[in-house]
Design a protein around this motif. Structure first.
Motif, PDB file in Angstrom:
ATOM      1  N   ILE A  28       0.857  -1.185   0.000  1.00 55.72           N
ATOM      2  CA  ILE A  28       0.000   0.000   0.000  1.00 55.72           C
ATOM      3  C   ILE A  28       0.889   1.230   0.000  1.00 55.72           C
ATOM      4  N   ASN A  29       0.459   2.242  -0.736  1.00 54.84           N
ATOM      5  CA  ASN A  29       1.165   3.521  -0.790  1.00 54.84           C
ATOM      6  C   ASN A  29       1.441   4.016   0.621  1.00 54.84           C
ATOM      7  N   THR A  77      -5.786   4.492  -5.142  1.00 59.72           N
ATOM      8  CA  THR A  77      -4.708   3.651  -5.658  1.00 59.72           C
ATOM      9  C   THR A  77      -4.949   3.278  -7.120  1.00 59.72           C
TER      10      THR A  77
END
Length: 175
Positions: A28-29, A77
């Motif tokens: 995940i970012n 995302t």
């Protein structure tokens, strides 16, 4: 029993399960990581994994556990990775339109969002592809389903989906 079907089904199931295992490796970012609680991160990873497997899912938690933020982080995302995706439509009770709009602005201001609501809403349809997110109410969708069913959406998100669970209601019949 058709054994060819069983073999095919088992092969598809095996591919699905092996694909699902890949969800654990999804990263995940980091900016999203700072916003979410650990269980919400797992929810976003699960949704991203479902997307990578091109299958649908239901995010059904108790109230107040962050389904909205998890959905926003999924969309953030997806559109960051591919801004040419068709828009996503999020359908909800009219009373939640402003809440979703505010949450999207707060957590993902880079997404282009439009509210499909009001008496002049049909004029917005030709411009849908200029947006990432279309916010609308169950009532507007039910009334305009004929026009909207011709449009390709990346995702259709139903908030408060109990509005369509009763097959005898007009809202259900409209879908």
């Amino acid at each position: 029993l058709n054994t060819n079907y069983v073999l095919k089904y088992n092969k598809e199931l095996e591919e699905l399960v092996s694909g699902y295992k890949k969800i654990e490796s999804i990263k995940i970012n980091p900016t999203i990581n700072k916003i979410l609680r650990p269980f919400q991160k797992e929810g976003v990873k699960w949704l991203l994994g479902l997307d990578s497997l091109t299958i649908n899912g239901i995010l059904a938690d108790d109230m107040g556990l962050g389904k909205t933020i998890q959905t926003i982080m999924l969309l953030k995302t997806l559109y960051k990775n591919n801004n040419s995706l068709p828009p996503t439509i999020i359908i909800m009770p009219k009373t939640l339109l402003f809440n979703w709009q505010n949450e999207l602005q707060k957590f993902s201001p880079e997404l282009k969002v439009i509210r499909y609501d009001g008496s002049k809403r049909k004029k917005l349809i030709p411009n849908f592809n200029e947006y990432n997110i279309i916010l609308s109410s169950y009532a507007s969708i039910r009334i305009d389903i004929k026009e909207l069913s011709k449009i390709q959406f990346n995702y259709t998100v139903l908030d408060e989906a109990q509005y369509i669970k009763n097959h005898t209601t007009n809202t259900f019949k409209g879908f």
